[in-house]
Motif scaffolding. Structure first.
Motif, PDB file in Angstrom:
ATOM      1  N   ASP A  17      36.465  59.965  33.065  1.00 16.33           N
ATOM      2  CA  ASP A  17      37.712  61.290  33.922  1.00 16.33           C
ATOM      3  C   ASP A  17      38.093  60.991  35.702  1.00 16.33           C
ATOM      4  N   THR A  18      36.903  60.249  36.663  1.00 18.01           N
ATOM      5  CA  THR A  18      37.339  59.841  37.721  1.00 18.01           C
ATOM      6  C   THR A  18      37.804  58.241  37.883  1.00 18.01           C
ATOM      7  N   ILE A  19      37.647  57.514  36.854  1.00 17.85           N
ATOM      8  CA  ILE A  19      38.451  56.101  36.993  1.00 17.85           C
ATOM      9  C   ILE A  19      39.783  57.018  36.317  1.00 17.85           C
TER      10      ILE A  19
ATOM     11  N   GLY B  23      54.098  40.483  23.514  1.00 14.46           N
ATOM     12  CA  GLY B  23      54.340  38.754  22.724  1.00 14.46           C
ATOM     13  C   GLY B  23      53.440  38.461  22.200  1.00 14.46           C
ATOM     14  N   THR B  24      52.234  38.698  22.814  1.00 17.42           N
ATOM     15  CA  THR B  24      50.964  38.034  22.111  1.00 17.42           C
ATOM     16  C   THR B  24      49.838  38.152  21.975  1.00 17.42           C
ATOM     17  N   HIS B  25      50.127  39.809  21.866  1.00 14.99           N
ATOM     18  CA  HIS B  25      48.738  40.636  21.370  1.00 14.99           C
ATOM     19  C   HIS B  25      47.109  40.524  21.951  1.00 14.99           C
ATOM     20  N   THR B  26      47.376  40.502  23.114  1.00 19.12           N
ATOM     21  CA  THR B  26      46.455  39.236  24.247  1.00 19.12           C
ATOM     22  C   THR B  26      45.893  40.732  25.288  1.00 19.12           C
ATOM     23  N   ILE B  27      44.516  40.976  25.315  1.00 22.20           N
ATOM     24  CA  ILE B  27      44.187  41.342  26.507  1.00 22.20           C
ATOM     25  C   ILE B  27      43.236  40.414  27.375  1.00 22.20           C
ATOM     26  N   THR B  28      44.176  40.448  29.041  1.00 21.25           N
ATOM     27  CA  THR B  28      42.654  39.491  29.377  1.00 21.25           C
ATOM     28  C   THR B  28      42.872  40.182  30.797  1.00 21.25           C
ATOM     29  N   LEU B  29      41.155  40.060  30.515  1.00 21.09           N
ATOM     30  CA  LEU B  29      40.552  41.292  31.479  1.00 21.09           C
ATOM     31  C   LEU B  29      39.162  40.211  33.055  1.00 21.09           C
ATOM     32  N   TYR B  30      39.947  40.747  34.038  1.00 20.90           N
ATOM     33  CA  TYR B  30      40.175  40.200  34.864  1.00 20.90           C
ATOM     34  C   TYR B  30      38.362  40.868  35.662  1.00 20.90           C
ATOM     35  N   ILE B  31      37.292  39.888  34.862  1.00 29.72           N
ATOM     36  CA  ILE B  31      36.244  40.463  35.948  1.00 29.72           C
ATOM     37  C   ILE B  31      35.889  40.311  37.169  1.00 29.72           C
ATOM     38  N   GLU B  32      36.138  39.533  38.263  1.00 31.71           N
ATOM     39  CA  GLU B  32      35.834  39.838  39.473  1.00 31.71           C
ATOM     40  C   GLU B  32      36.135  41.179  39.644  1.00 31.71           C
ATOM     41  N   GLU B  33      38.142  40.932  39.472  1.00 30.53           N
ATOM     42  CA  GLU B  33      38.889  42.037  40.242  1.00 30.53           C
ATOM     43  C   GLU B  33      37.511  43.219  39.544  1.00 30.53           C
ATOM     44  N   ILE B  34      37.517  43.463  38.180  1.00 36.76           N
ATOM     45  CA  ILE B  34      36.927  44.929  38.036  1.00 36.76           C
ATOM     46  C   ILE B  34      35.458  45.448  38.481  1.00 36.76           C
ATOM     47  N   LYS B  35      34.940  44.140  39.318  1.00 37.31           N
ATOM     48  CA  LYS B  35      34.069  44.156  39.843  1.00 37.31           C
ATOM     49  C   LYS B  35      34.102  44.794  41.484  1.00 37.31           C
ATOM     50  N   ALA B  36      35.514  44.219  41.571  1.00 39.37           N
ATOM     51  CA  ALA B  36      35.912  44.597  42.772  1.00 39.37           C
ATOM     52  C   ALA B  36      36.356  46.722  42.600  1.00 39.37           C
ATOM     53  N   GLN B  37      37.202  46.704  41.443  1.00 38.02           N
ATOM     54  CA  GLN B  37      37.857  48.039  41.744  1.00 38.02           C
ATOM     55  C   GLN B  37      36.155  48.763  41.564  1.00 38.02           C
ATOM     56  N   CYS B  38      35.089  48.719  40.358  1.00 38.28           N
ATOM     57  CA  CYS B  38      33.727  49.335  40.620  1.00 38.28           C
ATOM     58  C   CYS B  38      33.044  49.548  42.325  1.00 38.28           C
ATOM     59  N   LEU B  39      33.595  48.537  42.769  1.00 38.75           N
ATOM     60  CA  LEU B  39      32.658  48.691  44.524  1.00 38.75           C
ATOM     61  C   LEU B  39      33.430  49.488  45.324  1.00 38.75           C
ATOM     62  N   GLN B  40      35.304  49.653  44.558  1.00 32.68           N
ATOM     63  CA  GLN B  40      35.553  50.559  45.557  1.00 32.68           C
ATOM     64  C   GLN B  40      35.607  51.932  45.160  1.00 32.68           C
ATOM     65  N   LEU B  41      35.133  51.747  43.749  1.00 35.81           N
ATOM     66  CA  LEU B  41      35.758  53.534  43.522  1.00 35.81           C
ATOM     67  C   LEU B  41      33.864  53.843  43.627  1.00 35.81           C
TER      68      LEU B  41
END
Length: 149
Positions: free
Chosen positions: A131-133, A42-60
């Motif tokens: 590809d892993t992601i 609706g707003t043509h906006t991407i929100t990036l959640y930096i701490e969530e991305i860090k947590a995902q990176c750590l998990q993977l």
């Protein structure tokens, strides 16, 4: 990692894509999902959640050594949603169907479209990493449809 570095990564990918999407940076996703990014049609906006991305990176990957690359991949995927010419039609089909299996198949199609677009934005040398992601990202969709990747 400082916000300036994150903003530089985002700007580089945004310019590479040629997209007009707006980008916002937040720390955490406000819901109970484990989301690194979210595209708002609706707003043509991407929100990036930096701490969530860090947590995902750590998990993977068990470290933040590849955080910058991980951020690039997540952002490229969200741009894939923003630039998906089929997205509006697919969302409409998903909202119109009462068949759960069909809805899950459309959701998988939406995600695959975004990943296919993202692949064009990420340098070739990062494709094995990507590809892993993608594998882990799509796994719940395949499981929901009871098919293998």
């Amino acid at each position: 990692m400082k916000n300036l570095q994150i903003e530089n990564i985002v700007e580089t990918i945004l310019v590479r894509s040629g997209s007009s999407v707006q980008v916002e940076l937040e720390d955490f996703f406000p819901g109970d999902r484990f989301a690194g990014g979210k595209y708002n049609f609706g707003t043509h906006t991407i929100t990036l959640y930096i701490e969530e991305i860090k947590a995902q990176c750590l998990q993977l990957f068990k470290s933040l050594d590849h955080f910058e690359d991980y951020l690039e991949v997540v952002f490229a995927h969200e741009i894939g949603h923003a630039e998906d010419r089929e997205l509006a039609e697919l969302v409409q089909k998903m909202n119109e169907t009462n068949h759960d299996f069909t809805r899950k198949g459309i959701a998988l199609n939406i995600e695959e479209n975004a990943w296919n677009y993202a692949r064009k934005l990420i340098p070739q040398n990062l494709h094995p990493f990507m590809d892993t992601i993608i594998h882990y990202s799509l796994q719940p969709y395949y499981e929901a449809l009871e098919v293998s990747a």
